[in-house]
Every structure is written in C-alpha cells, then in structure tokens.
Design an enzyme around this catalytic site. Sequence first.
Site, short mmCIF file in Angstrom:
data_model
loop_
_atom_site.label_atom_id
_atom_site.label_comp_id
_atom_site.label_asym_id
_atom_site.label_seq_id
_atom_site.Cartn_x
_atom_site.Cartn_y
_atom_site.Cartn_z
N LEU A 272 -6.46 36.63 0.41
CA LEU A 272 -7.44 36.76 1.49
C LEU A 272 -8.78 37.25 0.95
CD1 LEU A 272 -5.17 38.47 4.16
CD2 LEU A 272 -6.13 36.18 4.32
N GLY A 273 -8.74 38.06 -0.09
CA GLY A 273 -9.98 38.57 -0.66
C GLY A 273 -9.68 39.69 -1.62
N GLY B 115 -11.05 43.70 -2.88
CA GLY B 115 -11.88 44.87 -2.60
C GLY B 115 -11.92 45.79 -3.80
N GLY B 116 -12.46 46.97 -3.60
CA GLY B 116 -12.61 47.91 -4.69
C GLY B 116 -11.28 48.36 -5.27
N MET B 117 -10.24 48.42 -4.45
CA MET B 117 -8.96 48.93 -4.94
C MET B 117 -8.02 47.83 -5.44
SD MET B 117 -8.81 52.24 -4.61
CE MET B 117 -7.13 52.77 -4.40
N GLY B 118 -8.25 46.60 -4.98
CA GLY B 118 -7.36 45.53 -5.42
C GLY B 118 -7.47 44.30 -4.55
N VAL C 92 -6.17 41.44 -1.77
CA VAL C 92 -5.41 41.40 -0.51
C VAL C 92 -4.88 39.99 -0.32
CG1 VAL C 92 -5.51 41.80 1.97
CG2 VAL C 92 -6.89 43.21 0.46
N LYS D 112 -1.80 44.43 0.23
CA LYS D 112 -2.87 44.88 -0.68
C LYS D 112 -2.24 45.35 -1.98
CE LYS D 112 -7.14 47.50 -0.57
NZ LYS D 112 -8.09 48.12 0.32
N ASP E 170 -15.78 56.31 5.40
CA ASP E 170 -16.27 55.08 4.75
C ASP E 170 -16.40 53.95 5.77
OD1 ASP E 170 -17.19 53.52 2.64
OD2 ASP E 170 -15.19 52.81 2.13
N1 LIG Z 1 -5.22 43.35 7.38
C1 LIG Z 1 -5.97 42.34 6.98
N2 LIG Z 1 -5.87 41.14 7.57
C2 LIG Z 1 -6.66 40.11 7.17
N3 LIG Z 1 -7.57 40.19 6.17
C3 LIG Z 1 -7.70 41.36 5.53
C4 LIG Z 1 -6.92 42.49 5.89
N4 LIG Z 1 -7.26 43.52 5.08
C5 LIG Z 1 -8.21 43.06 4.26
N5 LIG Z 1 -8.48 41.78 4.52
C6 LIG Z 1 -9.46 40.95 3.81
O1 LIG Z 1 -9.25 41.10 2.43
C7 LIG Z 1 -10.49 41.27 1.75
C8 LIG Z 1 -10.45 42.51 0.89
O2 LIG Z 1 -10.20 43.64 1.71
P1 LIG Z 1 -10.43 45.12 1.22
O3 LIG Z 1 -10.15 46.05 2.34
O4 LIG Z 1 -9.70 45.34 -0.05
O5 LIG Z 1 -11.99 45.03 0.90
P2 LIG Z 1 -13.06 46.17 0.85
O6 LIG Z 1 -13.20 46.80 2.21
O7 LIG Z 1 -14.29 45.59 0.23
O8 LIG Z 1 -12.31 47.17 -0.12
P3 LIG Z 1 -12.75 48.59 -0.61
O9 LIG Z 1 -13.15 49.37 0.59
O10 LIG Z 1 -11.49 49.08 -1.30
O11 LIG Z 1 -13.89 48.35 -1.57
C9 LIG Z 1 -11.56 41.28 2.79
O12 LIG Z 1 -12.16 40.00 2.79
C10 LIG Z 1 -10.87 41.48 4.10
O13 LIG Z 1 -11.50 40.71 5.08
#
Ligand SMILES: Nc1ncnc2c1ncn2[C@@H]1O[C@H](COP(=O)(O)OP(=O)(O)OP(=O)(O)O)[C@@H](O)[C@H]1O
Length: 613
Positions: A258-259, A261-264, A266, A281, A376
Amino acid sequence: MSGAGFPGDRPVPSGPSAGTSCPDSFAPRRRVVSSAGVRGESEIRDVLHGRLRAAVFVLSLCFLAFFVVNAFSPGVLTGILHLQGVVVVMLMAATALLSTGWKPSSRRLRIMEAVVFGGVGVYFIIAIYLGMRLRLGVEADGAWQLADFLKSALSCMLLIIYTYAIFIPNDARRAARMIAPLALTLLVAPSALALTTPAFRALLGTHPALSFENLGEHALLLTLAASTAVYGAHTINRYRAEVLHSREMNQYVLIRKLGAGGMGDVFLAEHSLLKRPCALKLINEKLDQNPTALARFELEVRATARLSHWNTVEVYDYGRTDLGAFFYVMEYLPGCSLQELVDRHGPLPAGRVIYLLRQACGALNEAHQAGLVHRDLKPPNIFAAYRGGQYDVAKILDFGLVKPIHDERSSVLTLEGVVTGSPLYMAPELIVRNHEPDARVDVYGIGAVAYYLLTGRPPFLGPDAMAVMIAHARDPVEPLSAVVPGVPPDLEEVVLRCLEKDPADRFQDVVSLARALEACSDADDWSAERAAAWWRTHQPIEAADQPPPPPDRETDREALDSLNHVDFQAIARPGPREPLDPELTIAEDRGHPARLLPHGYDATRDRSPSESS
Ligand SMILES: Nc1ncnc2c1ncn2[C@@H]1O[C@H](COP(=O)(O)OP(=O)(O)OP(=O)(O)O)[C@@H](O)[C@H]1O
C-alpha cells in the site's frame, strides 16, 4: 449529533467528563494477541531443526570418510584417530537424535549447534597441534610436511565453514559470531606450537615452506573464505526473507504494497483463515536492529490497541515473522489519507473539513482521557475511510509518537533526534520545550491539519525543517483567508485559535474544539449522504473494498451437507504445501482485482476546491 460536537452514529464519549467520571468506559475493549509470534516461533524452530540435522549429517559423513582413509594410512597418530572416531560417533548420535520425534526448543537447538560446531573446532585445535608436532619430529623434510599438513587442515576448515554457512539459518551478525572463531581455530594450534616448541619457532619465517608469504597466503584465503561465507549466509537469509515477505507472513497472505512510511512498508493483506482484509505494517530491517525503534514500534501498537474509538484505526494483531522481523496488523481502510485527498482533489470545502475533524476530535478525546497524546497529527495520519457502509469516516492512525502524559520512559523513546514528529505540523512547545507537552499539542496539530485542508498548504513553509520549526515557535501564522479567499471567518477563527503559540491561548481540550467546530456556520454543510455522493463521482471505492455480497443460501446448504462427510483424518494430516514460487507476483497469484487507487495518479488533476465539494 452528540453534545460533545463529534459527528457519527457510533457510541462515543458524550461529554468532557466522559472519560474522567467513568474511566472504565475507556478500559481496553480489544486485546492485542500476538498469536502470529507464537506460530512464527514454531516455524523458526522447525527450520532450524531440519537445517541442523542436515548439517550434522553432512559433517558426520565427511568425518567418517576421513576416519576410514586415516585408519588405512600409515603414520597417522593413534591418538588423533581415536579422537576422530569419537567425533564421528558423536556426530552420528546427534544426527540420530535430531531424526527422532524429539522437539527441542529453538534455544536448545542453538545450544546444540554451538556444541557441534564448537566441538569440531576444539577437535581441530587438538588434531592440528598433535599433527604438527608429529611432522616437526621428521628430520629430513619436516617443514615441507608441516606446510602440506597445514594446507589440508585449511581445506577441511573451509569445508566446515561453508557447511555452516549454507545449512544454518542466520543473519550476518550471528553467522560472523560463529564463523570467525571457527576460522581462528587454525591459528590457535600453530600459535601454541610456536610458544611451546623452539624448533618450530626457528623454522617460522626462515624455512621456505613456512615463509611468511606462504603463511600469509593461507591467512588471506581463510579470511576471504570466512567473509564470503558470512556474506553468503546473509544473502541466503535475505533471499528467503524476500520470498516469504512477498507472499506470506505467519497467518497473513500479502496481497500488495500500500505504501511506505518512516517505520516500514504497509501491505494490504488477508488473514488466511478469517479471509478478512487488513493492513500489515512491516518494520524496516534497519530499524529492526535498533532497540529504541523497536520499543517505539511496540509502544505504537500497544498505545493504539488501548483505544477503542470508532475513529481510531483498530489494531488486530502483532508479532514477528519467522525471520524475526516485527509487524503489526490493523484494519484495512479503503479510501485515502487527508494528504492524498488534498493532493488529488485540492483544498476541501469548510463543511467537509469540519465533518472530518470533529470525528478526529472524538478519537483524540478518548486517547487524551486515557492519558495519551498523539503528538504527530498530520494529514497523512488521518484517513477519510469507507467503513460500515459510510464514507468520509475519519480514522486516526500512526500512534507512533503517542506519549503517555506522565511516562518518562516513553518520552525518552520518542527522542530519536532532537525533536520528533513532522516539523510541518509541530506544536511550538515540542520545539522550544518551554512547556511540558500535553493534550493541547494535539489541539495545535488539528489546527495545522485544518489549515492544510482548507488552503492546500501547511501553516508554515521554509527551506528546511529547522526554518519551519523556528517559524512554528516564533512567527505569526498567515490568516487562511489571505491564502485562499472564501474561508468562512468563524472557521478561520477556530483554526487560528488552535494555532496559538501559547497553549493557554488555545482550546484547552479537543472537546471544546469539537464544540467550536460544531458551532461554525458551515458545520451542517457536509453529511454522510454528501460524502457518499462525492466518493461515487470522484473516487469510487472498488468492489473489492465493498462488503461481500450476502452468502448464497444454496452454496451454504451444500457446505453444511458436506460437513457430514468430512475426512477428519485428512484434516489432521494436511498434505504437503505447494512450494513458494518467487516468480509469481502477489496480485497475480491471489487473483486479486486491480488497485483501489492507481499508482502514478496525476496529483494536479481535479485541483479546484469547487470540484472537490
Ligand atoms: N490501515 C491502513 N489502510 C490502508 N492504507 C494504509 C493503512 N495504513 C497505512 N496505509 C497506507 O500505507 C502508506 C504508509 O503508511 P505509514 O503510516 O507507514 O506512512 P507514514 O504516515 O508516512 O509513516 P510514518 O508516520 O511512520 O512516517 C500510506 O500511503 C498509507 O496511506
């Protein structure tokens, strides 16, 4: 509509005192069950068990072959032969033990692995020492015989090192910890001999057979072999991890990414038994080695799991893969984040902003009452999701920086640099640290998100993170109406109050903020019906994300009938699983329909506020 100003038809705390007067209502309703970890553990054990058995079997065959050859060779010390015989018997006994139904724990297997390879190393030290002494006694060509002997000892050690690297599953660090001492055993015996035997010392470096160039070549070969073995173990481990990650993770089947993020990363995933779609995740491998990041990860999972509000993303599970990588599983949210919504469709109309943020306030109220501050809040961390047949259901995720209000330990955990959180939406007190952060940090966060949703840009911009943070702490925010004409004055007033530098000048909690939003003239301008109409025309949710059709009664009856003829023995003895085929892509293999949101979407499309309403 509830009196606290939170929209939605779900049971939410209905007033400022909801959490304090009845703390039990905030008691965890969900429990995080790390069953995935349990299953992962047994899988690791099984892999290790099978690999160790194979390694010990190979070693016992090699030692047996040398034992037979040595038994018929003249000039082999009887002591060495006996010792070799003992090693052969022990290796065969270990192979037999590992081939019975005995199921030792992973720890015991690791101990056994250390004993087997450590024992082989000790055998080598003794055998090389005795063998060298024997050859030293041969008058005429002792030095040449000694050099030959060292060469064959080196070849045997390379065989053992590669056997270890190929068979035993390890990460690079652990492989190095085992392979380095094995390689060093070759140095121990000659060093001991040099210390105890003047004749050997005299030959070292002077006799052409034992010249430093010759010995240096041996040492170089050994070092290269040990390094490539460690690298090989690491590569095998990573390749296996990639194959596993690309298809299955404990009881979850990965469908598509799906994408990140900073931690890994998804992934969209599905529970193999429940068939429920979920978002998994997977924590970054690099962070995996970092205890602070791991602690933060666990904090994120536990903090989210403590919350039960409809507008907080639900956590289902967490655990470790069989290779030790951490992951957690949460509800899958069809829809998109508020960041993506604005990127694709431009700033949102006032009514919709109020509609979404009042829900977010509801979720935050529960967190604050439970003593947690998000810290955050930013547009990517709030989702406009399709849940329970409704559109524009706000969901707060990524409680990665959640900080129990009076928890010293976790405040340390969030301090990975100077400050944590996104500088674009960060409250001044998180930067200046002149004020202990409390729930009003999230009031600021909601204000900053509202600013972005209404104008399409964060409240402060700058050339780098530091400049933006300084602006949050020092500069007056530009009124929204100066950026985008037409923002309703009452809503602008609410947003600017959230963005006050001094927390005392802001709304003191999210309940009063939600009430202020509810009192805005545009509060009734958006509704579930309008949201449904908007999504249908602008960004239809794919059938795959809609609830499944009602079950076919005929099929159900057939299924029930078939239960009378279940082959329970076959269930108890499941057949062999199909081997993983890394060539298959996940989506093709699952036969899953196309993506909900196409990649490479043109972010400049549909940018006008009017279109997005
Ligand atoms: N529960 C979910 N359902 C659908 N898509 C999700 C879900 N959680 C995350 N995503 C998608 O996965 C991607 C990465 O999400 P993530 O939360 O890791 O990103 P982030 O907010 O940039 O991370 P971080 O805050 O750790 O830097 C995003 O594009 C988000 O839209």
